[in-house]
Enzyme design. Structure first.
Site, PDB file in Angstrom:
ATOM      1  N   SER A 159      10.229  52.186  35.798  1.00 17.58           N
ATOM      2  CA  SER A 159      10.480  52.804  37.100  1.00 17.58           C
ATOM      3  C   SER A 159      10.920  54.238  36.877  1.00 17.58           C
ATOM      4  O   SER A 159      11.443  54.568  35.802  1.00 17.58           O
ATOM      5  CB  SER A 159      11.590  52.029  37.833  1.00 17.58           C
ATOM      6  OG  SER A 159      12.117  52.775  38.916  1.00 17.58           O
ATOM      7  N   TYR A 172      20.097  48.376  38.081  1.00 21.40           N
ATOM      8  CA  TYR A 172      18.644  48.514  37.944  1.00 21.40           C
ATOM      9  C   TYR A 172      18.301  49.783  37.171  1.00 21.40           C
ATOM     10  O   TYR A 172      17.476  49.766  36.249  1.00 21.40           O
ATOM     11  CB  TYR A 172      18.007  48.548  39.330  1.00 21.40           C
ATOM     12  CG  TYR A 172      16.490  48.556  39.314  1.00 21.40           C
ATOM     13  CD1 TYR A 172      15.779  47.386  39.088  1.00 21.40           C
ATOM     14  CD2 TYR A 172      15.778  49.729  39.546  1.00 21.40           C
ATOM     15  CE1 TYR A 172      14.393  47.382  39.084  1.00 21.40           C
ATOM     16  CE2 TYR A 172      14.399  49.742  39.532  1.00 21.40           C
ATOM     17  CZ  TYR A 172      13.707  48.559  39.309  1.00 21.40           C
ATOM     18  OH  TYR A 172      12.334  48.571  39.298  1.00 21.40           O
TER      19      TYR A 172
END
Length: 285
Positions: A159, A172
């Site tokens: 990501s 995350y």
């Protein structure tokens, strides 16, 4: 001293079986990747928590390919070292020639969209453990077979948050930063033995996870899963080996653009985790 993770000695394409193990293959992006790889001619291992979902994907692959592809399903909790070892062993034996491509796709995100000071530390740690321990265990179990065959490819679903800070979702972001470092470690330590690794950010694909995030409420501009699959298949086929150890993003990058600019990316030592020296005589250089 600069140590590029994608030097000329590591850009050579390696020959590996046209097989893939996809984690988190029962739904979401993992399902799209498993289907796309099978349709591109890959035999596929499906690994995830829920066997019923894996069986559904296996049936869908059989329907789409006319039964032409070998599919092996193995349910496992990816933070359980014994379960991972068993699942990988079953896939390794079941796929013709063993595992040529590993796709570390399985991952989770925090239950709340909050900054670090307000979030639940235990929930953040759940995310870090799943998103880091899982890929480490699966990759560690897959690597011996790849190394014995003279090479293999590891695709880490990453990501943009692995490369830049976020206002929330701290666990995350930490996990994706760690995953990016795992990618570079694999190339640094095993690149000469034929291991290629790539970080692929899928953009914002419409999934159960993305729909649960408050920031995407009402969103209609989703990344087409076909764009994620295209980059994954290109990497599996060896078309992006020159970019091993680096970062690409579906919805922004195309295979053609990356191939056209690969030499420039490597020359600039771009698209990878790096502390940039201020000057050539900067003490960190």
């Amino acid at each position: 001293m600069t140590d590029s993770t994608a030097g000329p000695d590591r850009a050579t394409t390696v020959a590996v079986p046209r097989t893939a193990l996809v984690t988190g293959a029962g739904r979401g992006i993992g399902r799209h990747l498993a289907l796309g790889l099978a349709e591109a001619g890959y035999d596929v291992g499906l690994v995830g928590r829920t066997r019923a979902r894996l069986d559904d994907v296996a049936a869908e692959i059989a329907e789409r390919t006319g039964g032409a592809r070998t599919v092996v399903a193995a349910a496992a909790d990816l933070v359980d070292v014994t379960a991972v070892a068993d699942a990988v062993a079953r896939v390794e034996v079941g796929l013709p020639g063993g595992i040529g491509l590993l796709v570390n796709n399985a991952g989770v995100i925090e239950r709340q969209d909050l900054p670090f000071a307000q979030d639940d530390v235990e929930d953040m740690w759940r995310v870090v453990e799943t998103n880091v321990r899982g890929p480490m265990l699966v990759t560690h179990a897959v690597l011996p077979g790849m190394l014995a065959r003279g090479g293999g490819r590891v695709l880490n679903l990453n990501s943009g948050s692995g490369y830049r800070a976020l206002p929330s979702y701290t666990g995350y972001a930490i996990s994706k930063g760690a995953l990016a470092r795992l990618t570079t470690q694999l190339v640094r330590q095993h690149g000469d033995a034929g291991i290629r690794a790539l970080d692929l950010a899928p953009g914002v694909v419409e999934t159960d996870m993305s729909r649960s995030m408050p920031r995407y409420e009402g969103r209609t501009d989703w990344t087409d899963p076909a764009e994620v699959v295209a980059l994954a298949v290109a990497f599996a086929d060896g078309e992006l080996d020159a970019l091993t150890g680096r970062f690409v993003r579906a919805g922004a990058d195309t295979v053609a653009w990356l191939q056209q600019h690969a030499a420039q990316i490597v020359e600039a030592d771009a698209r990878t985790l790096r502390v940039t020296p201020l000057t050539p005589d900067d003490p960190i250089a």
